[in-house]
Structures are given as structure tokens and as C-alpha cells.
Design a protein around this motif. Sequence first.
Motif, PDB file in Angstrom:
ATOM      1  N   HIS A 159      -0.554  -5.630  -8.084  1.00  0.00           N
ATOM      2  CA  HIS A 159      -1.806  -5.020  -7.621  1.00  0.00           C
ATOM      3  C   HIS A 159      -2.944  -6.037  -7.572  1.00  0.00           C
ATOM      4  O   HIS A 159      -3.708  -6.076  -6.601  1.00  0.00           O
ATOM      5  CB  HIS A 159      -2.158  -3.867  -8.570  1.00  0.00           C
ATOM      6  N   THR A 168      -2.654  -8.801  -4.977  1.00  0.00           N
ATOM      7  CA  THR A 168      -2.955  -8.224  -3.672  1.00  0.00           C
ATOM      8  C   THR A 168      -4.460  -8.067  -3.471  1.00  0.00           C
ATOM      9  O   THR A 168      -4.994  -8.367  -2.397  1.00  0.00           O
ATOM     10  CB  THR A 168      -2.254  -6.861  -3.530  1.00  0.00           C
ATOM     11  N   TRP A 200       7.005  -7.258  -6.993  1.00  0.00           N
ATOM     12  CA  TRP A 200       6.235  -6.673  -8.091  1.00  0.00           C
ATOM     13  C   TRP A 200       7.047  -6.646  -9.392  1.00  0.00           C
ATOM     14  O   TRP A 200       6.676  -5.957 -10.337  1.00  0.00           O
ATOM     15  CB  TRP A 200       5.739  -5.258  -7.753  1.00  0.00           C
ATOM     16  N   SER A 231      -0.738  -5.503 -13.665  1.00  0.00           N
ATOM     17  CA  SER A 231      -0.110  -4.279 -13.168  1.00  0.00           C
ATOM     18  C   SER A 231       1.388  -4.240 -13.406  1.00  0.00           C
ATOM     19  O   SER A 231       1.992  -3.166 -13.345  1.00  0.00           O
ATOM     20  CB  SER A 231      -0.387  -4.123 -11.665  1.00  0.00           C
ATOM     21  N   LEU A 240      -0.146   1.270 -10.937  1.00  0.00           N
ATOM     22  CA  LEU A 240      -1.177   1.050  -9.918  1.00  0.00           C
ATOM     23  C   LEU A 240      -0.541   0.895  -8.536  1.00  0.00           C
ATOM     24  O   LEU A 240       0.469   0.217  -8.374  1.00  0.00           O
ATOM     25  CB  LEU A 240      -2.005  -0.188 -10.261  1.00  0.00           C
ATOM     26  N   THR A 241      -1.149   1.528  -7.541  1.00  0.00           N
ATOM     27  CA  THR A 241      -0.750   1.481  -6.118  1.00  0.00           C
ATOM     28  C   THR A 241       0.763   1.646  -5.959  1.00  0.00           C
ATOM     29  O   THR A 241       1.273   2.738  -6.157  1.00  0.00           O
ATOM     30  CB  THR A 241      -1.288   0.210  -5.427  1.00  0.00           C
ATOM     31  N   SER A 279       2.370   3.534  -8.732  1.00  0.00           N
ATOM     32  CA  SER A 279       1.723   4.767  -9.180  1.00  0.00           C
ATOM     33  C   SER A 279       2.758   5.818  -9.570  1.00  0.00           C
ATOM     34  O   SER A 279       3.693   6.113  -8.801  1.00  0.00           O
ATOM     35  CB  SER A 279       0.823   5.303  -8.068  1.00  0.00           C
TER      36      SER A 279
END
Length: 391
Positions: free
Chosen positions: A89, A92, A112, A144, A332-333, A336
Motif C-alpha cells: 500500500h 503504491t 504484496w 501494509s 489495506l486496499t 482489505s
Amino acid sequence: MTSGRHFLQIPGPTNVPDRVLNAISFPTIDHRGPEFARLGREVIDGLKSVVRTEADAVIYPASGTGAWEAALVNTLSPGDRVLMFETGHFGTLWARLARDVGLDVTFVPGDWRSGVDPAVVEEHLRADVGHTIKAVAVVHNETSTGVTSRIPQIRAAMDRAQHPALLLVDTISSLGSAEYAHDAWGVDVTVGCSQKGLMLPPGLSFNAISAKAREAAESAQLRRAYWDWEPIIAANAGGFFPYTPPTNLLYGLREAVAMLHEEGLDNVFARHQRHAEATRRAVEAWDLEVLCRVPEEHSPVLTAVLMPDGHSADAFRNVVLDAFDMSLGAGLTKLSDRVFRIGHLGDLNDLTLLGTLGGVEAGLRMAGVPHKPGGTSVAIEYLADTAPRTA
């Protein structure tokens, strides 16, 4: 009304120790007087001792995002090419900010679950025979995902490619918690902030600046005013700032640096590694999966845990919060509701970590998440067997 203390086990902001809270409560002083000048020099030198640099360092009243921007706008010009990486996250978001200020970002996709591959860095730089890449920007510890990129190996890859690009490193969640050495690792700009390993509230951000980066700033053409290094460095020479400084947070920074050195930075890093290992052993014993795939990239700062298919990480975190007054980090993102994050950084000891892991294990049971019991016991055994002995 809930009895006992709240367990704040997110990976930042972290718990602020009483010593730092007390320091922040000191009376505000004249920020143009001699007492402040002494404070100013103390905190700048103290910050440099944690970043492990003899180079210049500046402090901003800002979040880490401000220090991201400062690192870019002081060293680069509109349209300059920057090599950045999708480690999670925050990698990015930094790339998005770079585009927003007018840079040409080559963004290397990632899964990730792993950090920056030094071989990929070398490949991109060797292919750039015209040296159009002006900077390589890396997140040291991706908050993240719980993945730490290997900065010394990345620097070595840049050196092998004989490429002149600057190396910019985000240490927002690693500074004061994970081993880091600005000078020895050949970093040009280090980005940091106050609310993670430095055990302060949010509100301060930092740049440490190599001589090469400062030289680049002389010809950099991106617009900068508040973020401009030179007025700050000039004022800092006398212990002052070119704007009204956050005096009380600087009191806190001075105290936090003192605490880190009293423990010893190497001991601080070893403590974080030990707590991270205990946490991963607990996760493995629960038969859950740590998000980070590469063992040598496991974060000493936090552990991100994948939820079993069909189970909500957010629902689990809500159970833990309601039942035990403990906050765990959200996914996160892209992650999620798929992961929860256990922060084990800052002002943390063995008993706090065991309370955290006990709350996680009880929460897994209460939320009906498939797991094997006993992870906390595994962590207890590891921490008991590796407890530092005092003379």
C-alpha cells in the motif's frame, strides 16, 4: 467503561511511553532563545545518531507523507524518471505522490508478499544506458504487508550496475525498530517519521541527506518552498528553524532518543527481532499463514496474518476489540478484510507481546476462525528460552 489499559497493537502510531509523554508536557519556551537553540541541536544530533549518519538531517512538522514529498522535490526535476516498486500500500502511495508532483514513474509490479528484488533493480539500471533513471525509491519496511526490503543488497545492485541514480529510502515504520544505517548502506535520502519506532505521537517527519543528494538539490527544478532543505539546514546550524517549530514534540524526540540509546540501538533491534520471531512461531502454531513469503524479508516491526478463506479479517478484529479492548491493524486496499496485522514495535516488552498473542488466540476462538490452539504457548516457550539475562 472498560477496565485496564487499551492494547494498541497496530503497526503505528504506537504506544507513547510515560517518559515521552512527560517530556511533551514541559512548558513551551521561546523558539528564538538560547534554551531552544540547545534543544534544537540536541534533537538534530540525536536524530542523526538513530539514522546513523554524519550527513545533514532535517525535521519537519509533518506526517511521513511530507517527508516523502521533500525527498522528491529537493532532488529531482519535472519529468525525471524514478524507479519505484509495488511492495504494498505505501509503496503504491509514494509512487502516486511522485506522479502527482510531475515525475515519470517506472513502477515495478509486485505481489504484496515480498520486497524489492535487488536483481530486478540491477536489471532495470543496466538497461538504462542513457541514465534516464534519476532515483531509485524503496520502502524499507512495508507497513501494509510486514515485508522488509534488503537495502544493502539493493545498494550493491546499483553499484554493480555502475548507475548514478540516487537511492531514496522510506524508513517510516522501521526507524528505531529495525537495523538501519544511512551512511554505511549508501543511502542518499532517508525518509522517516515520529509515530512508529521513535515512540512519539504523529507530527514529526525527517529527511537525512547525503552530500550527493544535497548536490542534486542545487540543480533540481521541482517547485519547493516549505520543503526546501537549504533554509532549514541554514537555520539548524544555530539550533533554530525557519518556521515555528513543534517545541513539545521536540522535547519528546529528545527523550525518545535518550531511551533508545540507554537500551542500546543494537539491543533495540535484537528485541524487535525476538518479538517478531515469537509472533511468527505463534502464527505457525495456529496453522495460519504469515503474509511475507521470503524468510529473510520478515519484518521485525509487524506481522501480517492471512485469514482462512471465507473468514473476514475485519470481523475478527472487531471481536478482539469488543472482547479485549485491543486494536489490531487492518488490511489495506488490496489486502482489505484479508489480513490482520499485529504490531510489535516501539515501547514493547515480553509481557505486552504475550498479552497481545493471548488476545489474538482467544479472539480466533470466539470468532470461529479455524486454527489450532497453542500458539501463545509456543511463543511463551520461545520467549522464556531466549530471555536476555541480566548480571
